[in-house]
Design a protein around this motif. Structure first.
Motif, PDB file in Angstrom:
ATOM      1  N   THR A  14       0.845  -1.210   0.000  1.00 29.34           N
ATOM      2  CA  THR A  14       0.000   0.000   0.000  1.00 29.34           C
ATOM      3  C   THR A  14       0.877   1.256   0.000  1.00 29.34           C
ATOM      4  OG1 THR A  14      -0.183  -0.175   2.404  1.00 29.34           O
ATOM      5  CG2 THR A  14      -1.994  -1.097   1.108  1.00 29.34           C
ATOM      6  N   ASN A  15       2.053   1.186   0.626  1.00 26.12           N
ATOM      7  CA  ASN A  15       2.960   2.347   0.585  1.00 26.12           C
ATOM      8  C   ASN A  15       3.480   2.579  -0.842  1.00 26.12           C
ATOM      9  OD1 ASN A  15       2.806   2.660   3.429  1.00 26.12           O
ATOM     10  ND2 ASN A  15       4.943   3.304   3.516  1.00 26.12           N
ATOM     11  N   GLN A  38      -0.665  -8.108   1.042  1.00 20.62           N
ATOM     12  CA  GLN A  38       0.429  -7.482   0.287  1.00 20.62           C
ATOM     13  C   GLN A  38       1.401  -8.574  -0.155  1.00 20.62           C
ATOM     14  OE1 GLN A  38       1.142  -3.124   2.115  1.00 20.62           O
ATOM     15  NE2 GLN A  38       1.845  -4.743   3.425  1.00 20.62           N
ATOM     16  N   ARG A  42       6.582  -3.761   2.877  1.00 20.95           N
ATOM     17  CA  ARG A  42       7.895  -3.279   3.317  1.00 20.95           C
ATOM     18  C   ARG A  42       7.834  -2.795   4.755  1.00 20.95           C
ATOM     19  NH1 ARG A  42       9.416   1.138   1.225  1.00 20.95           N
ATOM     20  NH2 ARG A  42       7.556   1.756   0.079  1.00 20.95           N
ATOM     21  N   GLY A  43       8.924  -3.071   5.486  1.00 20.29           N
ATOM     22  CA  GLY A  43       9.055  -2.562   6.841  1.00 20.29           C
ATOM     23  C   GLY A  43      10.159  -1.518   6.889  1.00 20.29           C
ATOM     24  N   LEU A  59      -2.374  -0.884   5.886  1.00 18.34           N
ATOM     25  CA  LEU A  59      -3.012   0.399   5.588  1.00 18.34           C
ATOM     26  C   LEU A  59      -1.959   1.483   5.394  1.00 18.34           C
ATOM     27  CD1 LEU A  59      -5.942   1.915   7.631  1.00 18.34           C
ATOM     28  CD2 LEU A  59      -3.817   3.177   7.409  1.00 18.34           C
ATOM     29  N   SER A  60      -2.203   2.366   4.434  1.00 20.80           N
ATOM     30  CA  SER A  60      -1.349   3.562   4.317  1.00 20.80           C
ATOM     31  C   SER A  60      -2.227   4.797   4.342  1.00 20.80           C
ATOM     32  CB  SER A  60      -0.560   3.551   3.006  1.00 20.80           C
ATOM     33  OG  SER A  60       0.309   2.444   2.963  1.00 20.80           O
ATOM     34  N   ASP A  98       7.286   1.156  17.117  1.00 18.55           N
ATOM     35  CA  ASP A  98       6.646  -0.158  17.054  1.00 18.55           C
ATOM     36  C   ASP A  98       5.615  -0.245  18.176  1.00 18.55           C
ATOM     37  OD1 ASP A  98       8.358  -0.950  15.068  1.00 18.55           O
ATOM     38  OD2 ASP A  98       9.618  -2.204  16.354  1.00 18.55           O
ATOM     39  N   LYS A 105       6.111  -7.715  19.405  1.00 17.64           N
ATOM     40  CA  LYS A 105       5.658  -6.733  18.410  1.00 17.64           C
ATOM     41  C   LYS A 105       4.331  -7.170  17.802  1.00 17.64           C
ATOM     42  CE  LYS A 105       7.225  -4.307  14.270  1.00 17.64           C
ATOM     43  NZ  LYS A 105       8.387  -3.690  13.626  1.00 17.64           N
ATOM     44  N   GLY A 108       3.626  -2.199  13.325  1.00 17.12           N
ATOM     45  CA  GLY A 108       4.753  -1.329  12.988  1.00 17.12           C
ATOM     46  C   GLY A 108       4.310  -0.238  12.026  1.00 17.12           C
ATOM     47  N   ILE A 109       5.136   0.780  11.930  1.00 19.86           N
ATOM     48  CA  ILE A 109       4.800   1.955  11.110  1.00 19.86           C
ATOM     49  C   ILE A 109       5.988   2.308  10.218  1.00 19.86           C
ATOM     50  CG2 ILE A 109       4.047   4.379  11.175  1.00 19.86           C
ATOM     51  CD1 ILE A 109       2.947   3.867  13.975  1.00 19.86           C
ATOM     52  N   LEU A 110       5.695   2.524   8.954  1.00 21.90           N
ATOM     53  CA  LEU A 110       6.728   2.945   7.997  1.00 21.90           C
ATOM     54  C   LEU A 110       6.281   4.264   7.379  1.00 21.90           C
ATOM     55  CD1 LEU A 110       9.258   2.368   6.199  1.00 21.90           C
ATOM     56  CD2 LEU A 110       7.701   1.187   4.629  1.00 21.90           C
ATOM     57  N   GLY A 121       2.501   4.252   6.614  1.00 18.82           N
ATOM     58  CA  GLY A 121       2.048   2.874   6.421  1.00 18.82           C
ATOM     59  C   GLY A 121       2.016   2.139   7.755  1.00 18.82           C
ATOM     60  N   GLY A 123       1.108  -1.537   9.733  1.00 21.06           N
ATOM     61  CA  GLY A 123       0.811  -2.969   9.681  1.00 21.06           C
ATOM     62  C   GLY A 123       0.449  -3.442  11.079  1.00 21.06           C
TER      63      GLY A 123
HETATM   64  C1  BTN Z   1       8.013  -1.868  10.528  1.00 21.76           C
HETATM   65  O1  BTN Z   1       7.710  -2.166  11.680  1.00 21.76           O
HETATM   66  O2  BTN Z   1       9.115  -2.175  10.054  1.00 21.76           O
HETATM   67  C2  BTN Z   1       7.013  -1.109   9.689  1.00 21.76           C
HETATM   68  C3  BTN Z   1       5.999  -2.021   9.065  1.00 21.76           C
HETATM   69  C4  BTN Z   1       5.020  -1.282   8.189  1.00 21.76           C
HETATM   70  C5  BTN Z   1       4.147  -2.230   7.414  1.00 21.76           C
HETATM   71  C6  BTN Z   1       3.039  -1.503   6.699  1.00 21.76           C
HETATM   72  S1  BTN Z   1       1.798  -2.593   6.079  1.00 21.76           S
HETATM   73  C7  BTN Z   1       1.079  -1.282   5.186  1.00 21.76           C
HETATM   74  C8  BTN Z   1       2.211  -0.457   4.616  1.00 21.76           C
HETATM   75  N1  BTN Z   1       2.663  -1.006   3.353  1.00 21.76           N
HETATM   76  C9  BTN Z   1       3.903  -1.477   3.409  1.00 21.76           C
HETATM   77  O3  BTN Z   1       4.527  -2.025   2.480  1.00 21.76           O
HETATM   78  N2  BTN Z   1       4.390  -1.297   4.645  1.00 21.76           N
HETATM   79  C10 BTN Z   1       3.455  -0.640   5.508  1.00 21.76           C
END
Ligand code: BTN
Length: 232
Positions: A14-15, A38, A42-43, A59-60, A98, A105, A108-110, A121, A123
């Protein structure tokens, strides 16, 4: 606040979608992109993020804002923690952002910037079983594992969007202090910091509400960090 939703059954990330399309989104709106699954999630720090259909919230948020990206990430972490709280699941924030439940965990948030858009983003492990999570090296949990109940991902998405939008509208100056309250348990802990390539043992000396972490090395040298990985 105007909220525009996009939903995909399956998407790479979604990101990634947000990054490609953000210049087409309504500049006044909060855009919410969700996916049931997905294929290349990505994290942080170029890691992958696993999701399973019907078991993960992916979600993004996309927003045009001059607000500091770290502050927006703090708001997202608060909103996510509040969603967990509404399910009677106590959580804390593990720096930088996190979400942990019982030391494991759960989310997480990206956060990424693309031109003038901020992409946040999120998860969350919702209905994942022990077997689903066993390939993840970190200690990980899910709403299901914490409660032995299955959760509606749609409900969790709506709760998260509502709470995040409220926090943005309120622009509450106490949010940083609330974030600090949920994240400062790390102060005084002996941890391993993974910053570049070499893991280093440090003691966390302090954390400030803008997310600056001060750590003390074995030779009594202090170092300020604004991002890294912490291994407990
Ligand atoms: C982390 O803890 O490393 C961050 C994880 C973030 C995952 C979310 S899922 C929705 C959005 N799309 C992605 O590819 N990554 C974020």
């Amino acid at each position: 606040m105007k909220i525009i939703y996009y939903h995909f059954d399956t998407i790479d990330s979604t990101n990634n979608f947000a990054k490609k399309k953000c210049h087409q989104f309504d500049e006044q709106a909060l855009t919410v992109i969700t996916a049931s699954e997905q294929t290349a999630g990505r994290g942080r720090r170029a890691r992958s993020w696993s999701s399973l259909k019907g078991k993960s919230l992916c979600l993004s948020f996309v927003i045009q804002t001059a607000l500091n990206p770290f502050f927006m990430t703090q708001l997202a972490a608060l909103a996510l923690g509040d969603v967990l709280h509404s399910y009677s699941i106590p959580s804390c924030i593990k720096w930088p952002n996190d979400l942990l439940v019982n030391g494991k965990k759960i989310g997480g948030i990206l956060t990424e910037r693309q031109d003038s858009s901020l992409i946040i983003g999120i998860g969350l492990n919702v209905n994942m079983t022990k077997e689903d999570l066993q390939s993840i090296p970190q200690k990980t949990t899910s709403l299901y594992l914490e409660t032995e109940q299955l959760f509606s991902i749609d409900d969790a998405v709506h709760e998260l969007v509502r709470r995040f939008a409220d926090l943005i509208l309120l622009q509450d100056p106490t949010c940083e202090a609330k974030w600090l309250e949920r994240a400062s348990w790390i102060v005084g802990q002996e941890v391993i910091i993974n910053k570049d390539t070499r893991p280093t043992a440090v003691v966390i000396a302090s954390l400030t509400s803008d997310g600056t972490l001060l750590c003390r090395h074995a030779d009594d040298r202090y170092e300020k960090l604004i991002t890294a990985d912490i291994i407990l």
